[in-house]
Write an enzyme that holds these catalytic residues in place. Structure first.
Site, PDB file in Angstrom:
ATOM      1  N   ASN A   1      71.178 -32.560 -15.025  1.00 18.25           N
ATOM      2  CA  ASN A   1      72.049 -32.860 -16.168  1.00 18.25           C
ATOM      3  C   ASN A   1      73.146 -31.787 -16.201  1.00 18.25           C
ATOM      4  O   ASN A   1      73.667 -31.436 -15.155  1.00 18.25           O
ATOM      5  CB  ASN A   1      71.234 -32.980 -17.458  1.00 18.25           C
ATOM      6  N   HIS A   2      73.494 -31.232 -17.346  1.00 17.31           N
ATOM      7  CA  HIS A   2      74.681 -30.358 -17.387  1.00 17.31           C
ATOM      8  C   HIS A   2      74.547 -29.119 -16.506  1.00 17.31           C
ATOM      9  O   HIS A   2      75.454 -28.793 -15.737  1.00 17.31           O
ATOM     10  CB  HIS A   2      74.992 -29.968 -18.828  1.00 17.31           C
ATOM     11  N   ALA A   3      73.407 -28.442 -16.603  1.00 18.51           N
ATOM     12  CA  ALA A   3      73.241 -27.213 -15.809  1.00 18.51           C
ATOM     13  C   ALA A   3      73.150 -27.545 -14.321  1.00 18.51           C
ATOM     14  O   ALA A   3      73.844 -26.944 -13.495  1.00 18.51           O
ATOM     15  CB  ALA A   3      71.997 -26.462 -16.277  1.00 18.51           C
TER      16      ALA A   3
ATOM     17  N   CYS B   1      76.431 -34.590 -27.298  1.00 18.56           N
ATOM     18  CA  CYS B   1      77.298 -34.264 -28.432  1.00 18.56           C
ATOM     19  C   CYS B   1      78.044 -35.494 -28.947  1.00 18.56           C
ATOM     20  O   CYS B   1      78.534 -35.511 -30.071  1.00 18.56           O
ATOM     21  CB  CYS B   1      78.315 -33.201 -28.042  1.00 18.56           C
TER      22      CYS B   1
ATOM     23  N   THR C   1      77.462 -25.315 -23.286  1.00 12.39           N
ATOM     24  CA  THR C   1      78.358 -24.252 -22.830  1.00 12.39           C
ATOM     25  C   THR C   1      77.614 -23.287 -21.899  1.00 12.39           C
ATOM     26  O   THR C   1      78.095 -22.938 -20.819  1.00 12.39           O
ATOM     27  CB  THR C   1      78.876 -23.465 -24.048  1.00 12.39           C
TER      28      THR C   1
ATOM     29  N   ALA D   1      66.509 -26.399 -13.122  1.00 10.88           N
ATOM     30  CA  ALA D   1      67.404 -26.829 -14.216  1.00 10.88           C
ATOM     31  C   ALA D   1      66.772 -27.989 -14.973  1.00 10.88           C
ATOM     32  O   ALA D   1      67.425 -28.984 -15.280  1.00 10.88           O
ATOM     33  CB  ALA D   1      68.767 -27.232 -13.647  1.00 10.88           C
TER      34      ALA D   1
ATOM     35  N   PHE E   1     101.557 -12.217 -35.469  1.00 15.60           N
ATOM     36  CA  PHE E   1     101.707 -12.709 -36.843  1.00 15.60           C
ATOM     37  C   PHE E   1     102.905 -13.639 -36.868  1.00 15.60           C
ATOM     38  O   PHE E   1     103.983 -13.293 -36.359  1.00 15.60           O
ATOM     39  CB  PHE E   1     101.915 -11.554 -37.826  1.00 15.60           C
TER      40      PHE E   1
ATOM     41  N   ASP F   1      64.397 -31.016 -44.411  1.00 15.99           N
ATOM     42  CA  ASP F   1      64.096 -29.821 -43.606  1.00 15.99           C
ATOM     43  C   ASP F   1      63.128 -28.927 -44.380  1.00 15.99           C
ATOM     44  O   ASP F   1      63.224 -28.843 -45.614  1.00 15.99           O
ATOM     45  CB  ASP F   1      65.369 -29.027 -43.290  1.00 15.99           C
TER      46      ASP F   1
ATOM     47  N   ILE G   1      68.346 -22.061 -14.899  1.00 22.49           N
ATOM     48  CA  ILE G   1      69.624 -22.209 -15.615  1.00 22.49           C
ATOM     49  C   ILE G   1      69.485 -23.171 -16.794  1.00 22.49           C
ATOM     50  O   ILE G   1      68.495 -23.885 -16.922  1.00 22.49           O
ATOM     51  CB  ILE G   1      70.742 -22.704 -14.658  1.00 22.49           C
TER      52      ILE G   1
HETATM   53  C1  LIG Z   1      72.284 -34.780 -29.580  1.00 23.53           C
HETATM   54  C2  LIG Z   1      72.722 -33.525 -28.904  1.00 23.53           C
HETATM   55  C3  LIG Z   1      73.950 -32.959 -29.206  1.00 23.53           C
HETATM   56  C4  LIG Z   1      74.368 -31.790 -28.575  1.00 23.53           C
HETATM   57  N1  LIG Z   1      75.594 -31.276 -28.888  1.00 23.53           N
HETATM   58  C5  LIG Z   1      76.017 -30.155 -28.253  1.00 23.53           C
HETATM   59  C6  LIG Z   1      77.305 -29.627 -28.517  1.00 23.53           C
HETATM   60  O1  LIG Z   1      78.075 -30.181 -29.318  1.00 23.53           O
HETATM   61  N2  LIG Z   1      77.676 -28.491 -27.870  1.00 23.53           N
HETATM   62  C7  LIG Z   1      76.864 -27.867 -26.968  1.00 23.53           C
HETATM   63  O2  LIG Z   1      77.267 -26.854 -26.380  1.00 23.53           O
HETATM   64  N3  LIG Z   1      75.624 -28.347 -26.701  1.00 23.53           N
HETATM   65  C8  LIG Z   1      75.191 -29.470 -27.316  1.00 23.53           C
HETATM   66  N4  LIG Z   1      73.944 -29.960 -27.051  1.00 23.53           N
HETATM   67  C9  LIG Z   1      73.034 -29.214 -26.163  1.00 23.53           C
HETATM   68  C10 LIG Z   1      73.219 -29.591 -24.704  1.00 23.53           C
HETATM   69  O3  LIG Z   1      73.187 -30.970 -24.541  1.00 23.53           O
HETATM   70  C11 LIG Z   1      72.117 -28.941 -23.882  1.00 23.53           C
HETATM   71  O4  LIG Z   1      72.201 -27.559 -24.035  1.00 23.53           O
HETATM   72  C12 LIG Z   1      72.262 -29.329 -22.419  1.00 23.53           C
HETATM   73  O5  LIG Z   1      71.935 -30.678 -22.258  1.00 23.53           O
HETATM   74  C13 LIG Z   1      71.373 -28.490 -21.533  1.00 23.53           C
HETATM   75  O6  LIG Z   1      71.580 -28.912 -20.235  1.00 23.53           O
HETATM   76  P1  LIG Z   1      70.454 -28.724 -19.125  1.00 23.53           P
HETATM   77  O7  LIG Z   1      70.991 -29.388 -17.894  1.00 23.53           O
HETATM   78  O8  LIG Z   1      70.038 -27.317 -19.070  1.00 23.53           O
HETATM   79  O9  LIG Z   1      69.177 -29.500 -19.677  1.00 23.53           O
HETATM   80  P2  LIG Z   1      68.910 -31.024 -19.994  1.00 23.53           P
HETATM   81  O10 LIG Z   1      70.095 -31.666 -20.580  1.00 23.53           O
HETATM   82  O11 LIG Z   1      67.639 -31.072 -20.755  1.00 23.53           O
HETATM   83  O12 LIG Z   1      68.679 -31.671 -18.562  1.00 23.53           O
HETATM   84  C14 LIG Z   1      67.549 -31.399 -17.792  1.00 23.53           C
HETATM   85  C15 LIG Z   1      67.441 -32.446 -16.693  1.00 23.53           C
HETATM   86  O13 LIG Z   1      66.281 -32.172 -15.919  1.00 23.53           O
HETATM   87  C16 LIG Z   1      65.580 -33.365 -15.641  1.00 23.53           C
HETATM   88  N5  LIG Z   1      64.177 -33.000 -15.403  1.00 23.53           N
HETATM   89  C17 LIG Z   1      63.341 -32.362 -16.266  1.00 23.53           C
HETATM   90  N6  LIG Z   1      62.137 -32.171 -15.687  1.00 23.53           N
HETATM   91  C18 LIG Z   1      62.225 -32.679 -14.443  1.00 23.53           C
HETATM   92  C19 LIG Z   1      61.313 -32.786 -13.365  1.00 23.53           C
HETATM   93  N7  LIG Z   1      60.071 -32.292 -13.440  1.00 23.53           N
HETATM   94  N8  LIG Z   1      61.707 -33.398 -12.226  1.00 23.53           N
HETATM   95  C20 LIG Z   1      62.994 -33.891 -12.126  1.00 23.53           C
HETATM   96  N9  LIG Z   1      63.883 -33.828 -13.119  1.00 23.53           N
HETATM   97  C21 LIG Z   1      63.504 -33.222 -14.250  1.00 23.53           C
HETATM   98  C22 LIG Z   1      65.830 -34.209 -16.870  1.00 23.53           C
HETATM   99  O14 LIG Z   1      65.665 -35.592 -16.601  1.00 23.53           O
HETATM  100  C23 LIG Z   1      67.264 -33.857 -17.227  1.00 23.53           C
HETATM  101  O15 LIG Z   1      68.185 -34.723 -16.624  1.00 23.53           O
HETATM  102  C24 LIG Z   1      73.506 -31.150 -27.650  1.00 23.53           C
HETATM  103  C25 LIG Z   1      72.254 -31.709 -27.354  1.00 23.53           C
HETATM  104  C26 LIG Z   1      71.868 -32.884 -27.965  1.00 23.53           C
HETATM  105  C27 LIG Z   1      70.525 -33.466 -27.633  1.00 23.53           C
END
Ligand SMILES: Cc1cc2nc3c(=O)[nH]c(=O)nc-3n(C[C@H](O)[C@H](O)[C@H](O)COP(=O)(O)OP(=O)(O)OC[C@H]3O[C@@H](n4cnc5c(N)ncnc54)[C@H](O)[C@@H]3O)c2cc1C
Length: 462
Positions: free
Chosen positions: A12-14, A45, A306, A113, A433, A185, A285
């Site tokens: 995903n993002h990372a 988001c 981010t 990731a 300013f 909450d 990450i």
């Molecule tokens: C509704 C929502 C709104 C958000 N809004 C914002 C925002 O406005 N600004 C901001 O900065 N952040 C925002 N975030 C946070 C941001 O989306 C997360 O920080 C980001 O998705 C993290 O990215 P990641 O790749 O580390 O993890 P993830 O997005 O969790 O991705 C992890 C990936 O790993 C895969 N995976 C996991 N385990 C395994 C495995 N064993 N084998 C193979 N694949 C696997 C998953 O399928 C997934 O695709 C938001 C999050 C949500 C849910």
């Protein structure tokens, strides 16, 4: 000589950021990536924006896919779950979720990731969490269902559990769709980790004014249903009708596959500025990782996109031997635009500092953003939190209501926190300013002067 193989778990993002950086820097590298989902790079988001109708097509919330990564040279395996990692033999066990086939993959370097997953509500039975119309909010799949439900006439009452930024955004979106909305909450304030009460009091009043029932200080105990479908949310104080329940109470890092990794209390993997873990040849990450928090000096998971993308760039650069690309620390910089409030914060809140036992002081000011001789101006709320002895900046919050947004002032304050600057160093940043945009003594300088005991503005509170 065999090419070095880098394997990425989770794209995903990372993970996407890591794969793209690895191959942009070294197109000849062998990169293999696995994700158990059938899509990548979905921007969560945008979910609330799509529920509320601002984003017309949820499919616009992607910026990459497996074909693009493949075109760069990566071997991408979608719907493939990594089920075990052996960091001694440097192999992974992988299951193809489409056919069940299992196989072993070796790695030279591993980027972990796997991200995070929404937490359940502590104490609520698992079978209640599985009731029809009890939903989570993370994936594209969730987004499609949440959007459909916003237009279902049978969904009259929506209960959102968790008044963090995701919960508040969803409460606003369903209210815009004409639903009766309850936001619950167990904390006494909304977004309590990011903002102090000078900001949350106004936001809470605006949430209530919109017609959302805001139930703070109430613990959700269970759901009651009819024929397996949720009908009520039961809290420590009341029962709320619910045709749809969305659980947004936080995220747990998916790190069980690396039991030998050093982790924080919530299970995030401790990394250095290059995203190296304590396990040789393993980098972590994104949401799975805990980076150094600049305000506290402790490793902390800050689950934001981010940090996910930046950490992916840093890990890839480290593997490729590109020096100087590091995430030295993070400050947890965030923003939220809800119920006509434009809010941003970085570092620690006053409440957050107190909870950690840090000896912090704060200054809060409200001031016009432009000189009063201009045709109009916007009252801007601003707060700094600093270490009492050293005056090191620990946190900042800014807020306006309406069309004028000053959230970007948080950028330079985040940098000041990351560089461990004290208030006087921040005060003498060479900013411009111009009456059209700000005042010579703007709200940042006013707050800092007051912290330094120089108080021109008698209305500012400390
Ligand atoms: C509704 C929502 C709104 C958000 N809004 C914002 C925002 O406005 N600004 C901001 O900065 N952040 C925002 N975030 C946070 C941001 O989306 C997360 O920080 C980001 O998705 C993290 O990215 P990641 O790749 O580390 O993890 P993830 O997005 O969790 O991705 C992890 C990936 O790993 C895969 N995976 C996991 N385990 C395994 C495995 N064993 N084998 C193979 N694949 C696997 C998953 O399928 C997934 O695709 C938001 C999050 C949500 C849910």
């Amino acid at each position: 000589m065999a090419k070095e193989k880098v394997v990425v778990i989770g794209i995903n993002h990372a993970g996407t950021s890591a794969v793209r950086t690895l191959l942009a820097q070294k197109p000849e590298l062998e990169v293999v990536a696995f994700d158990r989902n059938d899509n990548i790079s979905f921007l969560g988001c945008g979910i609330a924006l799509a529920v509320g109708g601002t984003v017309k097509n949820v499919n616009d919330l992607f910026y990459c896919n497996e074909v693009k990564l493949g075109d760069m040279g990566a071997k991408v395996f979608m719907e493939h779950e990594v089920i075990a990692i052996d960091t001694v033999s440097k192999t992974l066990s992988v299951r193809d979720l489409r056919g069940g086939r299992e196989f072993t993959e070796s790695y030279g370097k591993l980027i972990y990731a796997a991200g995070s997953w929404p937490l359940p509500i502590p104490g609520v039975p698992e079978k209640s969490m599985k009731m029809e119309n009890v939903m989570l909010c993370k994936l594209y799949q969730h987004a499609k269902e949440l959007i459909e439900k916003a237009d279902e006439p049978g969904i009259g009452s929506v209960v959102v559990i968790g008044a963090g930024y995701i919960g508040i955004e969803l409460a606003e979106a369903y209210r815009q769709k004409g639903k009766k909305v309850t936001l619950i909450d167990f904390e006494k304030r909304v977004v309590p980790r990011y903002f102090d009460n000078e900001f949350t009091n106004i936001l809470e009043a605006d949430i209530r004014k919109s017609g959302v029932v805001l139930a703070l200080g109430e613990k959700v105990i269970d759901f009651a249903g009819r024929d397996g479908r949720v009908a009520e949310v039961v809290t420590s104080k009341a029962r709320y009708p619910a045709d749809l329940v969305i659980v947004c109470v936080g995220f747990k890092p998916n790190t069980e596959l690396l039991p030998a990794a050093e982790k924080t209390a919530n299970g995030a993997i401790v990394v250095d500025p290059q995203m190296r873990t304590n396990i040789p040849d393993v980098w972590a990450i994104g949401d799975a990782a805990a980076m150094l928090h600049a305000s506290t000096g402790r490793h902390t998971q800050v689950a934001l996109a981010t940090n996910a993308v930046k950490s992916g760039i840093a890990a890839a650069s480290s593997i490729n031997g590109v020096s100087g690309v590091e995430v030295a620390n993070v400050a947890g910089t965030n923003a939220i635009h809800v119920f006509d409030n434009n809010l941003a914060s970085t570092g620690l809140s006053e409440a957050g500092a107190a909870a950690l036992g840090i000896d912090a002081a704060s200054v809060y000011v409200e001031d016009a953003d432009r000189p009063e001789f201009m045709e109009d101006y916007t009252i801007t709320r601003f707060k700094i939190i600093y270490e009492r002895g050293t005056m090191r900046l620990l946190g900042a919050q800014v807020g306006t209501r309406g069309a004028v947004n000053h959230s970007e002032v948080i950028y330079f304050l985040a940098l000041a926190i990351q560089r461990r600057m004290n208030l006087l160093e921040v005060a003498f940043t060479d900013v411009y300013f111009l009456p059209h945009f700000n005042k010579p003594f703007n709200f940042v300088l006013t707050a800092i002067l007051k912290a330094a005991g120089i108080n021109y503005d008698k209305t500012a509170s400390r």
